[in-house]
Design a protein around this motif. Structure first.
Motif, PDB file in Angstrom:
ATOM      1  N   TRP A  77      16.307  13.783  15.876  1.00  9.36           N
ATOM      2  CA  TRP A  77      15.188  15.164  16.352  1.00  9.36           C
ATOM      3  C   TRP A  77      14.515  15.542  15.853  1.00  9.36           C
ATOM      4  CZ3 TRP A  77      19.021  12.556  20.051  1.00  9.36           C
ATOM      5  CH2 TRP A  77      19.115  11.834  20.466  1.00  9.36           C
ATOM      6  N   VAL A  78      13.577  16.243  15.511  1.00  4.79           N
ATOM      7  CA  VAL A  78      12.749  17.741  15.380  1.00  4.79           C
ATOM      8  C   VAL A  78      12.924  17.889  17.156  1.00  4.79           C
ATOM      9  CG1 VAL A  78      11.286  19.505  13.855  1.00  4.79           C
ATOM     10  CG2 VAL A  78      13.031  17.176  13.229  1.00  4.79           C
ATOM     11  N   ILE A  79      12.883  18.856  17.206  1.00  2.00           N
ATOM     12  CA  ILE A  79      11.940  19.625  18.581  1.00  2.00           C
ATOM     13  C   ILE A  79      11.534  21.162  18.178  1.00  2.00           C
ATOM     14  CG2 ILE A  79      12.268  20.498  20.349  1.00  2.00           C
ATOM     15  CD1 ILE A  79      15.184  18.858  20.289  1.00  2.00           C
ATOM     16  N   HIS A  80      10.324  20.156  18.507  1.00  2.20           N
ATOM     17  CA  HIS A  80       8.984  21.970  18.033  1.00  2.20           C
ATOM     18  C   HIS A  80       9.105  22.372  19.171  1.00  2.20           C
ATOM     19  CE1 HIS A  80       8.526  18.591  14.601  1.00  2.20           C
ATOM     20  NE2 HIS A  80       8.188  18.541  15.153  1.00  2.20           N
ATOM     21  N   THR A  81       8.925  24.208  19.043  1.00  2.00           N
ATOM     22  CA  THR A  81       8.838  24.982  19.470  1.00  2.00           C
ATOM     23  C   THR A  81       8.339  26.350  19.143  1.00  2.00           C
ATOM     24  OG1 THR A  81       9.077  26.818  21.540  1.00  2.00           O
ATOM     25  CG2 THR A  81      10.569  26.157  19.448  1.00  2.00           C
ATOM     26  N   VAL A  82       6.633  26.533  20.011  1.00  2.00           N
ATOM     27  CA  VAL A  82       6.401  27.630  19.467  1.00  2.00           C
ATOM     28  C   VAL A  82       6.127  29.096  19.929  1.00  2.00           C
ATOM     29  CG1 VAL A  82       3.673  28.388  18.960  1.00  2.00           C
ATOM     30  CG2 VAL A  82       4.074  25.877  18.903  1.00  2.00           C
ATOM     31  N   GLY A  83       7.106  30.089  19.105  1.00  2.00           N
ATOM     32  CA  GLY A  83       7.280  31.463  19.198  1.00  2.00           C
ATOM     33  C   GLY A  83       6.250  32.304  19.640  1.00  2.00           C
ATOM     34  N   PRO A  84       6.069  32.863  20.251  1.00  2.00           N
ATOM     35  CA  PRO A  84       5.122  34.382  20.268  1.00  2.00           C
ATOM     36  C   PRO A  84       5.076  34.920  19.528  1.00  2.00           C
ATOM     37  CG  PRO A  84       7.266  34.862  22.110  1.00  2.00           C
ATOM     38  CD  PRO A  84       7.553  33.445  21.420  1.00  2.00           C
ATOM     39  N   VAL A  85       4.161  35.490  18.916  1.00  2.00           N
ATOM     40  CA  VAL A  85       3.641  36.631  18.081  1.00  2.00           C
ATOM     41  C   VAL A  85       4.727  37.841  18.436  1.00  2.00           C
ATOM     42  CG1 VAL A  85       2.873  38.223  17.017  1.00  2.00           C
ATOM     43  CG2 VAL A  85       1.887  35.311  16.819  1.00  2.00           C
ATOM     44  N   TYR A  86       5.193  38.877  17.977  1.00  2.00           N
ATOM     45  CA  TYR A  86       6.050  40.236  18.195  1.00  2.00           C
ATOM     46  C   TYR A  86       4.514  41.070  18.717  1.00  2.00           C
ATOM     47  CZ  TYR A  86       8.414  44.405  18.933  1.00  2.00           C
ATOM     48  OH  TYR A  86       8.396  45.384  19.531  1.00  2.00           O
ATOM     49  N   SER A  87       4.580  41.604  20.056  1.00  2.00           N
ATOM     50  CA  SER A  87       3.736  42.804  20.087  1.00  2.00           C
ATOM     51  C   SER A  87       4.194  44.509  20.682  1.00  2.00           C
ATOM     52  CB  SER A  87       3.250  42.115  21.178  1.00  2.00           C
ATOM     53  OG  SER A  87       1.402  43.730  21.976  1.00  2.00           O
ATOM     54  N   ARG A  88       4.658  45.395  20.252  1.00  2.00           N
ATOM     55  CA  ARG A  88       4.975  46.288  21.091  1.00  2.00           C
ATOM     56  C   ARG A  88       3.780  46.955  22.355  1.00  2.00           C
ATOM     57  NH1 ARG A  88       4.773  48.777  14.737  1.00  2.00           N
ATOM     58  NH2 ARG A  88       6.796  48.826  14.342  1.00  2.00           N
ATOM     59  N   SER A  89       2.427  46.251  22.638  1.00  2.00           N
ATOM     60  CA  SER A  89       2.492  46.626  23.445  1.00  2.00           C
ATOM     61  C   SER A  89       1.859  46.130  24.047  1.00  2.00           C
ATOM     62  CB  SER A  89       0.583  46.940  23.067  1.00  2.00           C
ATOM     63  OG  SER A  89      -0.311  45.723  23.075  1.00  2.00           O
ATOM     64  N   GLU A  90       2.912  44.356  24.333  1.00  2.00           N
ATOM     65  CA  GLU A  90       2.720  44.244  25.028  1.00  2.00           C
ATOM     66  C   GLU A  90       4.447  42.695  24.958  1.00  2.00           C
ATOM     67  OE1 GLU A  90       0.660  39.357  27.005  1.00  2.00           O
ATOM     68  OE2 GLU A  90      -0.052  40.821  25.656  1.00  2.00           O
ATOM     69  N   ASP A  91       4.706  43.021  26.057  1.00  2.00           N
ATOM     70  CA  ASP A  91       6.685  41.936  26.965  1.00  2.00           C
ATOM     71  C   ASP A  91       6.175  40.736  26.346  1.00  2.00           C
ATOM     72  OD1 ASP A  91       9.055  41.567  27.167  1.00  2.00           O
ATOM     73  OD2 ASP A  91       9.216  42.525  28.411  1.00  2.00           O
ATOM     74  N   ARG A  92       6.467  39.923  25.665  1.00  2.00           N
ATOM     75  CA  ARG A  92       6.443  38.714  25.426  1.00  2.00           C
ATOM     76  C   ARG A  92       7.645  37.804  25.186  1.00  2.00           C
ATOM     77  NH1 ARG A  92       1.861  38.661  21.258  1.00  2.00           N
ATOM     78  NH2 ARG A  92      -0.193  39.681  22.166  1.00  2.00           N
ATOM     79  N   SER A  93       8.586  38.955  25.527  1.00  2.00           N
ATOM     80  CA  SER A  93      10.176  38.432  25.551  1.00  2.00           C
ATOM     81  C   SER A  93      10.621  36.884  26.082  1.00  2.00           C
ATOM     82  CB  SER A  93      11.618  39.165  26.006  1.00  2.00           C
ATOM     83  OG  SER A  93      10.677  39.537  27.032  1.00  2.00           O
ATOM     84  N   HIS A  94       9.852  36.865  27.530  1.00  2.00           N
ATOM     85  CA  HIS A  94      10.067  35.560  27.850  1.00  2.00           C
ATOM     86  C   HIS A  94       9.173  34.462  27.835  1.00  2.00           C
ATOM     87  CE1 HIS A  94       5.696  36.063  28.765  1.00  2.00           C
ATOM     88  NE2 HIS A  94       5.081  35.625  29.686  1.00  2.00           N
ATOM     89  N   LEU A  95       8.689  34.871  27.069  1.00  2.00           N
ATOM     90  CA  LEU A  95       8.299  33.265  25.724  1.00  2.00           C
ATOM     91  C   LEU A  95       9.250  32.976  25.182  1.00  2.00           C
ATOM     92  CD1 LEU A  95       4.366  34.550  25.971  1.00  2.00           C
ATOM     93  CD2 LEU A  95       4.773  31.872  26.539  1.00  2.00           C
TER      94      LEU A  95
END
Length: 171
Positions: A77-95
């Protein structure tokens, strides 16, 4: 769960599931996503198109995961996941953490024993490798997943060294 590191090409890993750092369209792109679609063949794209025509008409949201066939790859299988674009002004680490948690949930539901991960969001999405390594290693090791082995497949030696250091620090 055993966590291992490999420097190499994720499309050559003989595992049950390969995680794809996909874009939200699920229709292929550059980097890991493009390599998986090229080597996996049209079967992957066909299933991705079916997903877009049904559950994910607007695309797969960041932090979520979905599976398809692996086509011609040496995986099931391939498991597709979409990572967040990094941002210095917004913490997206939960994504970013969610990408790994959700991919492992999909792997568990499929019955996968071995899963190969790329360093999600560290390419064109510009997530700093040190931070991505810390988030991914911590999330995978604390996930509670039933898989036997999570393998991080790092494209170059610099990324491998960073993941190795983070894994040793984690203990």
């Amino acid at each position: 769960m055993k966590l291992t590191l490999v420097q190499g090409d994720i499309t050559e890993q003989r595992v049950d599931a390969i995680v794809n750092a996909a874009n939200s369209s699920l229709l292929g792109g550059g980097g890991v996503d493009g390599a998986i679609h090229r080597k996996g063949g049209p079967e992957i794209l066909e299933e991705c198109r079916a997903l877009r025509a049904s559950r994910y008409g607007g695309g797969l949201p960041a932090g979520q995961a979905v599976s398809t066939t692996a086509g011609r790859l040496p995986a099931r299988w391939v498991i597709h996941t979409v990572g967040p674009v990094y941002s210095r002004s917004e913490d997206r680490s939960h994504l970013l953490a969610s990408c790994y948690r959700e991919s492992l949930k999909v792997a568990d539901a499929l019955g996968a024993a071995t899963v190969a991960f790329p360093a999600v969001s560290t390419g064109v999405y510009r997530w700093p490798m040190d931070d991505a390594a810390r988030i991914s290693v911590t999330t995978v090791l604390r996930s509670g997943s039933t898989i036997d082995e999570a393998r991080f497949v790092l494209f170059d030696f610099a990324a491998y060294e960073i993941f190795d250091r983070v894994l040793r620090e984690f203990g």
